[in-house]
Motif scaffolding. Structure first.
Motif, short mmCIF file in Angstrom:
data_model
loop_
_atom_site.label_atom_id
_atom_site.label_comp_id
_atom_site.label_asym_id
_atom_site.label_seq_id
_atom_site.Cartn_x
_atom_site.Cartn_y
_atom_site.Cartn_z
N ALA A 1 0.86 -1.18 0.00
CA ALA A 1 0.00 0.00 0.00
C ALA A 1 0.90 1.23 0.00
CB ALA A 1 -0.90 -0.01 1.21
N TYR A 2 0.58 2.16 -0.89
CA TYR A 2 1.37 3.38 -0.96
C TYR A 2 0.97 4.30 0.18
CZ TYR A 2 2.80 1.84 -5.56
OH TYR A 2 3.32 1.12 -6.59
N SER A 3 1.96 4.97 0.71
CA SER A 3 1.69 5.88 1.81
C SER A 3 1.06 7.16 1.28
CB SER A 3 2.98 6.20 2.55
OG SER A 3 3.84 6.94 1.71
N PHE A 4 0.53 7.92 2.18
CA PHE A 4 -0.14 9.16 1.80
C PHE A 4 0.82 10.12 1.11
CE2 PHE A 4 -1.66 13.45 2.86
CZ PHE A 4 -2.89 13.40 2.21
N SER A 5 2.05 10.18 1.57
CA SER A 5 3.02 11.11 0.97
C SER A 5 3.36 10.70 -0.47
CB SER A 5 4.29 11.17 1.82
OG SER A 5 4.92 9.90 1.87
N HIS A 6 3.39 9.39 -0.75
CA HIS A 6 3.62 8.95 -2.12
C HIS A 6 2.45 9.33 -3.02
CE1 HIS A 6 6.66 6.06 -0.38
NE2 HIS A 6 7.33 6.65 -1.35
N LYS A 7 1.25 9.20 -2.47
CA LYS A 7 0.06 9.55 -3.25
C LYS A 7 0.02 11.05 -3.53
CE LYS A 7 -2.76 5.73 -1.62
NZ LYS A 7 -3.94 5.34 -0.84
N VAL A 8 0.38 11.85 -2.56
CA VAL A 8 0.41 13.30 -2.75
C VAL A 8 1.47 13.68 -3.78
CG1 VAL A 8 0.93 15.50 -1.62
CG2 VAL A 8 -0.54 13.84 -0.49
N ALA A 9 2.63 13.07 -3.69
CA ALA A 9 3.70 13.36 -4.65
C ALA A 9 3.28 12.96 -6.06
CB ALA A 9 4.97 12.62 -4.24
N ALA A 10 2.62 11.82 -6.21
CA ALA A 10 2.15 11.39 -7.53
C ALA A 10 1.09 12.35 -8.05
CB ALA A 10 1.59 9.97 -7.45
N ALA A 11 0.20 12.82 -7.20
CA ALA A 11 -0.84 13.77 -7.62
C ALA A 11 -0.21 15.09 -8.07
CB ALA A 11 -1.83 14.00 -6.48
N ILE A 12 0.80 15.55 -7.35
CA ILE A 12 1.47 16.80 -7.73
C ILE A 12 2.15 16.65 -9.08
CG2 ILE A 12 3.40 18.31 -7.14
CD1 ILE A 12 2.61 17.92 -4.19
N VAL A 13 2.80 15.53 -9.30
CA VAL A 13 3.47 15.30 -10.59
C VAL A 13 2.45 15.25 -11.71
CG1 VAL A 13 4.77 13.59 -11.92
CG2 VAL A 13 5.49 14.18 -9.61
#
Length: 84
Positions: A7-19
């Motif tokens: 499971a991806y952490s919240f920070s990874h999901k936020v970074a992917a969304a920003i990209v």
């Protein structure tokens, strides 16, 4: 071997969304630039072809006029009239 889905952490999901949010406008902008430049290139090449066609037509017209003038000069020669 046991495979576990990570499971991806919240920070990874936020970074992917920003990209993704950053890449989306870039992709749209590049697409618009490509389409506009393609249209400009077609327009420019059409104008260049038109100019080349007009120049060729002028040269051909000049050559035809010279040929007609030469034929008229040959017809006006009295020696040629007597031979025919």
């Amino acid at each position: 071997m046991i495979f576990r889905s990570r499971a991806y952490s919240f920070s990874h999901k936020v970074a992917a969304a920003i990209v993704l949010v950053g890449l989306l406008p870039l992709a749209i902008l590049l697409t618009l630039i490509y389409v506009e430049e393609k249209q400009d290139l077609r327009k420019m090449s059409g104008e260049s072809f038109k100019a080349a066609a007009v120049e060729s037509a002028r040269r051909i017209a000049g050559q035809v006029d010279r040929s007609i003038d030469e034929a008229e000069e040959l017809v006006s020669l009295p020696l040629l009239r007597l031979a025919v």
